[in-house]
Motif scaffolding. Structure first.
Motif, PDB file in Angstrom:
ATOM      1  N   GLY A 152       0.794  -1.214   0.000  1.00 24.61           N
ATOM      2  CA  GLY A 152       0.000   0.000   0.000  1.00 24.61           C
ATOM      3  C   GLY A 152       0.825   1.262   0.000  1.00 24.61           C
ATOM      4  N   ASN A 153       0.172   2.340  -0.391  1.00 28.40           N
ATOM      5  CA  ASN A 153       0.770   3.660  -0.433  1.00 28.40           C
ATOM      6  C   ASN A 153       1.955   3.694  -1.383  1.00 28.40           C
ATOM      7  OD1 ASN A 153       0.923   6.319   0.138  1.00 28.40           O
ATOM      8  ND2 ASN A 153       1.135   6.079   2.334  1.00 28.40           N
ATOM      9  N   ARG A 187       1.025   4.028  -8.929  1.00 30.25           N
ATOM     10  CA  ARG A 187      -0.397   3.703  -9.076  1.00 30.25           C
ATOM     11  C   ARG A 187      -0.630   3.080 -10.444  1.00 30.25           C
ATOM     12  NH1 ARG A 187       0.299   4.743  -4.652  1.00 30.25           N
ATOM     13  NH2 ARG A 187      -0.871   6.081  -3.204  1.00 30.25           N
ATOM     14  N   GLU A 188      -1.489   2.078 -10.460  1.00 33.12           N
ATOM     15  CA  GLU A 188      -1.878   1.405 -11.699  1.00 33.12           C
ATOM     16  C   GLU A 188      -3.379   1.193 -11.691  1.00 33.12           C
ATOM     17  OE1 GLU A 188      -0.101  -2.286 -14.060  1.00 33.12           O
ATOM     18  OE2 GLU A 188      -1.123  -2.942 -12.233  1.00 33.12           O
ATOM     19  N   VAL A 189      -4.063   1.704 -12.706  1.00 32.99           N
ATOM     20  CA  VAL A 189      -5.491   1.470 -12.877  1.00 32.99           C
ATOM     21  C   VAL A 189      -5.671   0.228 -13.749  1.00 32.99           C
ATOM     22  CG1 VAL A 189      -7.668   2.413 -13.735  1.00 32.99           C
ATOM     23  CG2 VAL A 189      -5.970   3.934 -12.679  1.00 32.99           C
ATOM     24  N   ILE A 190      -6.447  -0.723 -13.254  1.00 34.74           N
ATOM     25  CA  ILE A 190      -6.672  -1.976 -13.966  1.00 34.74           C
ATOM     26  C   ILE A 190      -8.123  -2.040 -14.438  1.00 34.74           C
ATOM     27  CG2 ILE A 190      -6.880  -4.478 -13.690  1.00 34.74           C
ATOM     28  CD1 ILE A 190      -4.070  -3.655 -14.060  1.00 34.74           C
ATOM     29  N   ALA A 191      -8.316  -2.351 -15.708  1.00 34.60           N
ATOM     30  CA  ALA A 191      -9.638  -2.638 -16.263  1.00 34.60           C
ATOM     31  C   ALA A 191      -9.724  -4.138 -16.500  1.00 34.60           C
ATOM     32  CB  ALA A 191      -9.865  -1.882 -17.565  1.00 34.60           C
ATOM     33  N   SER A 192     -10.829  -4.751 -16.075  1.00 36.35           N
ATOM     34  CA  SER A 192     -10.958  -6.206 -16.178  1.00 36.35           C
ATOM     35  C   SER A 192     -12.299  -6.595 -16.767  1.00 36.35           C
ATOM     36  CB  SER A 192     -10.784  -6.860 -14.796  1.00 36.35           C
ATOM     37  OG  SER A 192     -11.812  -6.432 -13.903  1.00 36.35           O
ATOM     38  N   VAL A 194      -7.496   0.101  -8.486  1.00 34.14           N
ATOM     39  CA  VAL A 194      -6.288   0.922  -8.496  1.00 34.14           C
ATOM     40  C   VAL A 194      -5.288   0.334  -7.512  1.00 34.14           C
ATOM     41  CG1 VAL A 194      -5.300   3.217  -8.221  1.00 34.14           C
ATOM     42  CG2 VAL A 194      -7.652   2.970  -9.045  1.00 34.14           C
ATOM     43  N   THR A 195      -4.144  -0.077  -8.010  1.00 36.18           N
ATOM     44  CA  THR A 195      -3.094  -0.637  -7.172  1.00 36.18           C
ATOM     45  C   THR A 195      -2.611   0.398  -6.165  1.00 36.18           C
ATOM     46  OG1 THR A 195      -2.380  -2.089  -8.960  1.00 36.18           O
ATOM     47  CG2 THR A 195      -0.796  -1.686  -7.188  1.00 36.18           C
ATOM     48  N   ASP A 196      -2.572   0.009  -4.882  1.00 37.37           N
ATOM     49  CA  ASP A 196      -2.060   0.839  -3.783  1.00 37.37           C
ATOM     50  C   ASP A 196      -2.841   2.135  -3.591  1.00 37.37           C
ATOM     51  OD1 ASP A 196      -0.152  -1.061  -3.258  1.00 37.37           O
ATOM     52  OD2 ASP A 196       1.461  -0.023  -4.294  1.00 37.37           O
ATOM     53  N   ALA A 197      -4.100   2.162  -4.000  1.00 33.87           N
ATOM     54  CA  ALA A 197      -4.886   3.407  -3.935  1.00 33.87           C
ATOM     55  C   ALA A 197      -5.169   3.820  -2.504  1.00 33.87           C
ATOM     56  CB  ALA A 197      -6.202   3.218  -4.681  1.00 33.87           C
TER      57      ALA A 197
END
Length: 601
Positions: free
Chosen positions: A291-292, A296-301, A363-366
């Motif tokens: 975390g933190n 940041r990576e936004v993932i669409a699935s 969102v990774t680590d959002a």
């Protein structure tokens, strides 16, 4: 590591995120020698009094057909956004106004125009414009001043042309609060301008040997929340484990699909690229916790399977870092936040069954909060009642991060590196024959974060390289190929001095860029475009509480766009509301690939 005790350093790192976010965003201008007007003195919708300042974002004008005047225009909404935070979006009924629209003829070009004015004092506010649940514009308001401001956003929305031929519900959410201190009301007009080719109408996809790549989609479906709401139609991503999703069935005669994703970041994650990582410290080592951090990576699935990733451009809103930097030149992307396309045609075979399928976003680590929604652009085979397809090859390994740190007391550095590769290939069989589509993404991320001055100064040096491509083949030839390279460089330095109780001075220097090279080709020819958009800014502000008592902000921007369709250049500089120089032209100054020049096509 040495110097400060592990417990002290841990406490500093945990507190730094909230303190930095507060200082980078919550300082609002209130010059001591300017009297703030009462709400009753707020300007009328069309003519703010005194001499309003015109704010603007530097970008190339929306491309239009040779005839400069629109065939028709429609005022969709006129509203004063005051006490609108936490209340339903403002809605209006849209009906096709042009006779040609009413006859079902799609326009060749459409421009959305947002015009607004305000007076007083106010935070910057994020807002969105949706038509039939499809987001057309994500934007940030300019921050007003006592003598008033005006600004206009003109966005090419031709890719949504299919929406405009039938009645829809327009929704605008701009959450604003008005009180004795924050008096700014946003007076807004939203319009559409329609243009039509001089021919009998735009060619449909069936007229092209490479279908679906030279025309807007036949159908655009929303992947967003539905009215009624007391917020925008976007999904709210609260943390790294939060997955927001919606289910949708698509027409069974679809032969191409593109997912367009809108992204914005707020509150604790507005400046995510400045966030130090969570750590656990012992006497001898440092352990990084999930975390933190600054990645940041936004993932669409789709049904839980990764479709693509977005490593977003670092938009700085009009109240960010030092509000004086963005007056009157707004930050890159702040008035028209970029959206991101993911080619999902290779996955069509999974969803051409007429059933509901789940589209998700995370969102990774959002940290709280991210606003995300999407539009699904679909091309339909008018010559067939159904299509079929299959995924041939697919790879989407997790991103590969690495993290390095070195500290002496509260001064030191974190270095974060990550990379990612996603690839999918699939075929679709339609009346055009069997077409195979390959899509890939290659992403690289680097963030160097340095603390100095016993932790009171922070420097960020970050680069995101974002490469993606599409290759579409018919058994006999290559129908279409596209290759896009984007780079998002960012340098940010902030330093705090003279801190006494709730008063301090903050110095800021930044450089931010949005660079893109785009190559595409098909049987009809070759297209190329190059964008170099660089903004540099510096300033200081003396802050008491959360109000700026005095300060200075200077910004300079160079925007260079060259393509086979035309060119645009602008070089502009400002200092505390005053434009120092502003030079622009629309002529190509050097040879383009294949000798293409403006106007030679």
């Amino acid at each position: 590591m040495g110097g400060a005790s592990p417990r002290l350093l841990l406490l500093f790192l945990l507190l730094h995120v909230n303190l930095l976010t507060a200082r980078l965003h919550r300082a609002k201008l209130t010059p001591a020698d300017e009297e703030q007007p009462s709400l009753a003195a707020t300007p009328p919708r069309d003519l703010p009094p005194f001499s309003p300042t015109t704010f603007f974002e530097v970008t190339k004008p929306a491309p239009l057909p040779p005839a400069s005047a629109p065939a028709c225009s429609a005022l969709l909404l006129q509203h004063d956004f005051g006490y609108t935070y936490g209340r339903p979006p403002v809605t209006a009924a849209y009906r096709p106004s042009c006779a040609r629209l009413r006859r079902g003829r799609a326009p060749s070009h459409v421009v959305l125009q947002w015009s607004a004015s305000s007076q007083g004092r106010q935070f910057d506010r994020i807002f969105g414009v949706w038509l039939g649940g499809v987001e057309l514009l994500r934007s940030c308001t300019a921050e007003p001043r006592p003598n008033g401001i005006v600004w206009t956003v003109r966005k090419d929305v031709t890719r949504y042309a299919a929406l405009f031929v039938r009645p829809q519900t327009l929704a605008v959410y701009l959450g604003n609060l008005v009180d004795n201190t924050y008096t700014g009301v946003y007076h807004v007009n939203v319009s559409l301008h329609f243009y039509f080719d001089s021919s009998h109408g735009p060619r449909r996809a069936a007229d092209y040997h490479a279908p679906g790549f030279s025309t807007p989609a036949d159908l655009v479906l929303p992947l967003s929340r539905s009215l009624p709401l007391n917020d925008g139609l976007w999904f709210l991503i609260q943390n790294s484990t939060d997955v927001q999703s919606t289910k949708l069935a698509i027409p069974v005669n679809t032969y191409r699909a593109v997912l367009e994703v809108y992204v914005s970041f707020h509150s604790a994650d507005e400046f995510w690229y400045t966030n130090p990582p969570n750590v656990y410290l012992s006497e001898n080592n440092i352990t990084y916790l999930p975390g933190n951090g600054a990645f940041r990576e936004v993932i669409a699935s789709l049904d839980g399977e990764v479709l693509g990733a977005i490593w977003p451009f670092t938009v700085i809103y009009t109240g960010g870092v030092n509000p004086l930097l963005w007056r009157p030149i707004s930050g890159i992307g702040s008035f028209d936040l970029p959206s991101y396309d993911i080619e999902i045609t290779p996955f069509l075979g999974k969803v051409l069954d007429g059933k509901l399928h789940e589209y998700g976003f995370s969102v990774t680590d959002a940290l709280n909060v991210w606003f995300i929604d999407a539009n699904l652009h679909l091309w339909l085979d008018r010559q067939s009642s159904y299509t079929s397809g299959s995924l041939i090859a697919y790879e989407a390994p997790s991103y590969a991060p690495s993290l390095y740190s070195q500290f002496e007391g509260l001064d030191g550095e974190f270095k974060t590196i990550a990379s990612r590769y996603i690839s999918s290939t699939g075929w679709v069989n339609s009346s055009y024959g069997e077409i195979t589509t390959h899509f890939f993404q290659k992403l690289e991320f680097g963030n160097l974060m340095v603390f100095s001055g016993n932790g009171s100064n922070q420097m960020i040096n970050q680069t995101i390289d974002f490469e993606y491509g599409i290759n579409t083949k018919h058994p006999s030839s290559v129908l279409y190929s596209e290759h896009v390279l984007r780079s998002f460089p960012l340098y940010l330095y902030t330093g705090t001095t003279d801190q006494v109780n709730d008063t301090y001075t903050e110095v800021a220097n930044l450089s931010i860029g949005f660079d893109e090279n785009r190559f595409s080709g098909q049987k009809f020819g070759f297209a190329y475009s190059s964008l170099k958009n660089l903004q540099t800014a510096s300033g200081y502000m003396k802050v008491k509480g959360n109000l700026v008592q005095s300060g200075l902000g200077s910004t300079q921007q160079v925007y260079t766009y060259e393509s086979t369709d035309g060119c645009y250049f602008r070089n502009v500089s400002s200092s505390n509301y005053t434009i120092l120089y502003d030079n622009s032209n629309d002529s190509c100054t050097k040879s383009l690939p294949l000798g293409k020049q403006f106007g030679t096509g």
